[in-house]
Design a protein around this motif. Structure first.
Motif, short mmCIF file in Angstrom:
data_model
loop_
_atom_site.label_atom_id
_atom_site.label_comp_id
_atom_site.label_asym_id
_atom_site.label_seq_id
_atom_site.Cartn_x
_atom_site.Cartn_y
_atom_site.Cartn_z
N ARG A 258 0.81 -1.22 0.00
CA ARG A 258 0.00 0.00 0.00
C ARG A 258 0.85 1.26 0.00
NH1 ARG A 258 -2.66 -0.20 5.11
NH2 ARG A 258 -0.70 0.73 5.81
N ASP A 259 1.90 1.28 0.80
CA ASP A 259 2.64 2.52 1.03
C ASP A 259 3.86 2.68 0.15
OD1 ASP A 259 0.79 2.93 3.06
OD2 ASP A 259 2.09 2.08 4.60
N GLN A 260 4.40 1.59 -0.37
CA GLN A 260 5.66 1.66 -1.10
C GLN A 260 5.51 1.52 -2.62
OE1 GLN A 260 8.55 2.43 0.43
NE2 GLN A 260 7.42 2.58 2.35
N VAL A 261 4.54 0.73 -3.07
CA VAL A 261 4.50 0.44 -4.52
C VAL A 261 3.15 0.70 -5.18
CG1 VAL A 261 6.41 -1.21 -4.49
CG2 VAL A 261 4.09 -2.02 -4.00
N TRP A 262 2.12 1.04 -4.42
CA TRP A 262 0.82 1.33 -5.03
C TRP A 262 0.76 2.80 -5.41
CZ3 TRP A 262 -3.56 4.15 -2.85
CH2 TRP A 262 -4.70 4.11 -3.67
N ASN A 263 0.31 3.07 -6.63
CA ASN A 263 0.19 4.43 -7.13
C ASN A 263 -1.25 4.90 -6.99
OD1 ASN A 263 -0.43 6.46 -9.42
ND2 ASN A 263 1.80 6.50 -9.30
N GLU A 264 -1.47 5.87 -6.14
CA GLU A 264 -2.82 6.33 -5.85
C GLU A 264 -3.50 6.92 -7.08
OE1 GLU A 264 -5.16 9.23 -2.65
OE2 GLU A 264 -2.96 9.10 -2.66
N LYS A 265 -2.74 7.56 -7.95
CA LYS A 265 -3.33 8.21 -9.12
C LYS A 265 -3.81 7.20 -10.15
CE LYS A 265 -2.39 11.73 -12.63
NZ LYS A 265 -1.40 12.71 -13.16
N SER A 266 -2.98 6.20 -10.45
CA SER A 266 -3.34 5.23 -11.48
C SER A 266 -4.08 4.02 -10.93
CB SER A 266 -2.08 4.74 -12.20
OG SER A 266 -1.29 3.92 -11.36
N LEU B 186 -5.18 -11.59 -0.56
CA LEU B 186 -4.91 -12.70 0.34
C LEU B 186 -4.50 -12.23 1.73
CD1 LEU B 186 -3.00 -15.19 -2.01
CD2 LEU B 186 -5.44 -15.08 -1.46
N CYS B 187 -4.14 -10.96 1.84
CA CYS B 187 -3.86 -10.36 3.14
C CYS B 187 -5.15 -9.90 3.84
CB CYS B 187 -2.94 -9.15 2.99
SG CYS B 187 -1.23 -9.53 2.60
N GLY B 188 -6.29 -10.05 3.17
CA GLY B 188 -7.55 -9.62 3.75
C GLY B 188 -7.97 -8.24 3.33
N MET B 189 -7.33 -7.68 2.29
CA MET B 189 -7.59 -6.31 1.87
C MET B 189 -8.53 -6.23 0.66
SD MET B 189 -5.82 -4.38 3.94
CE MET B 189 -6.20 -5.53 5.28
N VAL C 197 -7.20 -1.60 -3.22
CA VAL C 197 -7.17 -2.86 -3.97
C VAL C 197 -8.22 -2.84 -5.08
CG1 VAL C 197 -7.54 -5.36 -3.82
CG2 VAL C 197 -6.19 -4.18 -2.07
N GLN C 198 -9.38 -2.28 -4.81
CA GLN C 198 -10.39 -2.17 -5.86
C GLN C 198 -9.92 -1.26 -6.99
OE1 GLN C 198 -14.09 -1.04 -4.00
NE2 GLN C 198 -14.23 -2.93 -2.82
N ALA C 199 -9.12 -0.25 -6.64
CA ALA C 199 -8.54 0.61 -7.69
C ALA C 199 -7.58 -0.18 -8.57
CB ALA C 199 -7.81 1.79 -7.04
N ALA C 200 -6.85 -1.11 -7.98
CA ALA C 200 -5.95 -1.95 -8.77
C ALA C 200 -6.74 -2.85 -9.72
CB ALA C 200 -5.07 -2.79 -7.85
#
Length: 360
Positions: A222-230, A255-258, A264-267
Motif C-alpha cells: 500500500r505505502d511503497q508500490v501502489w500508485n494512488e493516481k493510477s 490474500l492479506c484480507g484487503m 485494492v479495488q482501484a488496482a
C-alpha cells in the motif's frame, strides 16, 4: 455463480482464513491418504468450454511428453528445475490430478519425488532464488495431505515448514522480498507477490505465520508500490504501474484480507481498464501477468470473474501451439523460463477450483 463442491480441505477459502492464525493441530487428516477428487463437469463450470478443456488436455499431454526422466520440468536449456517442476505439478493439480492417483499418478509421483529429494539435499530448506523458492513452497503447501503415501505427506510437511521459515527470515524491513533469501536484499513487487502467495497458502494449510508478517506485506504494497493516481502497482516504488505487478500486488493484498479496500479495488479497475491487456503482442510478461490477474479477478468477485475469464480463456486458446504448448522459443533460442505452458493451463483451469489458494 455456484462453484462445484470440493473435498473439505479445498473448501477452506483463503480470503476468510488468511487473517486467522491456524495451528498445525487444526490440519485435516494429514496422515490419511487423500481421496481422489472427481472431475468438475461442464454443468458445474459452464464457462469452461469443450475447446478450453481440450486445450488443457493438450497442454498436459505436452508436459507429460517433455517431463525429464528424473521427474522434473525445466526450461529449454535445462534450467529452473525447481520452478518448472513446481508449476508442472500444479498444472495437473488444477484439474484434480495428484501424485499417486489416476492415469498420470506415476508421472506426478516422479515430479513430487524430485522436489522432495531436492528439499532433503538443501541444508537450510532454501530452494535457490526466491522465485523458485516461492513456487516450491506453494507446490508443497497444495500437495500436503493430497498424496496417497503417508510417509510422503510427512516429508512434504517437513519441507514446507522449512521453506516457510526461510521466507519469514528473508522478509525485508519494509515488508517485501527480492531475489535472495536475505532481509538486506531489498524488495520488489514481483518477487513479493510470488513469495507471499505461497506463504498465504501455507498459512491456510495450517503452518504458523505471524500476523506481523502479513501486516508488513500490506504496508509495503500500500505505502511503497501502489500508485494512488493510477491504481496500479509499480515494480519498485510507486511512480507508475505495470500489469504484471498490478495483478500480483492486487492478488497478494487480497490474500492479506484487503479485498474490499479502495486501494485494492482501484488496482482491479486498473487491470480492467487496460485496453490491450488481452493482446499478446502488446503485453510483456503475458503469462506471468495473467497468472496473477486471473486470480485477482476470482478474489474480486463473480461480477469481475465472469467478464474476465472468457477473454483470457479465448486468448490463450488462440495462442496454443500445435504441440500443445505455449512456448515461444525456437530451436536456436529455447525458452529461457519454463513457466508459460503450466501457467496457461492453470489459468484455463480456474473454473475447476481444485487448488485452495486459487479459490475465492
Amino acid at each position: 455463480m455456484s462453484w462445484p463442491r470440493k473435498p473439505l480441505l479445498q473448501l477452506l477459502g483463503i480470503a476468510a482464513t488468511v487473517c486467522v492464525c491456524l495451528a498445525p493441530s487444526a490440519l485435516l487428516a494429514q496422515d490419511e491418504p487423500a481421496p481422489e477428487p472427481a472431475p468438475a463437469s461442464s454443468e458445474d463450470a459452464p464457462e469452461l468450454t469443450e475447446v478450453a478443456d481440450l486445450a488443457i488436455e493438450k497442454g498436459l499431454q505436452y508436459l507429460l511428453a517433455t517431463q525429464n526422466p528424473n521427474g522434473s520440468w525445466t526450461s529449454g536449456d535445462g534450467n529452473f528445475e525447481i520452478a518448472g517442476t513446481s508449476l508442472g505439478l500444479m498444472a495437473f493439480m488444477v484439474k484434480g490430478e495428484f501424485p499417486g492417483f489416476g492415469r498420470n499418478g506415476a508421472a506426478l509421483d516422479r515430479a513430487k519425488d524430485f522436489l522432495l529429494k531436492k528439499a532433503e539435499e538443501s541444508p537450510t530448506g532454501y530452494m535457490g532464488g526466491m522465485y523458485e523458492h516461492g513456487l516450491f513452497t506453494l507446490a508443497m503447501s497444495e500437495l500436503w495431505g493430497m498424496t496417497n503415501n503417508i510417509e510422503d505427506n510427512k516429508k512434504i510437511q517437513t519441507a514446507l515448514e522449512r521453506a516457510v521459515q526461510v521466507i519469514l527470515r528473508a522478509q525485508s524491513p519494509l515488508g517485501g522480498w527480492r531475489y535472495h533469501a536475505r532481509p538486506d536484499c531489498g524488495q520488489d513487487t514481483s518477487v513479493t507477490a510470488m513469495v507471499f502467495v505461497s506463504l498465504a497458502s501455507a498459512r491456510q494449510a495450517g503452518i504458523l505465520v505471524p500476523t506481523e508478517t502479513i501486516d508488513r506485506v500490506v504496508s509495503y504494497l500500500r505505502d511503497q508500490v501502489w500508485n494512488e493516481k493510477s491504481g496500479g502497482f509499480g515494480y519498485q516504488g510507486n511512480g507508475g504501474g505495470t500489469l504484471a505487478c498490478t495483478g500480483g500486488g492486487a492478488y497478494a493484498a487480497q490474500l492479506c484480507g484487503m479485498r474490499d479496500t479502495e486501494w485494492v479495488q482501484a488496482a482491479i479497475r486498473y487491470l480492467e481498464n487496460s485496453p490491450k491487456i488481452f493482446n499478446r503482442k502488446e503485453i510483456g510478461h503475458y503469462y506471468y501477468a495473467h497468472y496473477y490477474a486471473m486470480q485477482a479477478m476470482v478474489q474480486a468477485g463473480d461480477e469481475h470473474y465472469t467478464k474476465w475469464y472468457p477473454q483470457i480463456r479465448d486468448s490463450l486458446i488462440s495462442l496454443q501451439k500445435p504441440d500443445g504448448s505455449w512456448n515461444e522459443g525456437t530451436e536456436e533460442k529455447p525458452e529461457a523460463y519454463p513457466h508459460k505452458t503450466p501457467m496457461a493451463i492453470i489459468i484455463l483451469g480456474t473454473p475447476h477450483r481444485y487448488i485452495p489458494v486459487y479459490q475465492q
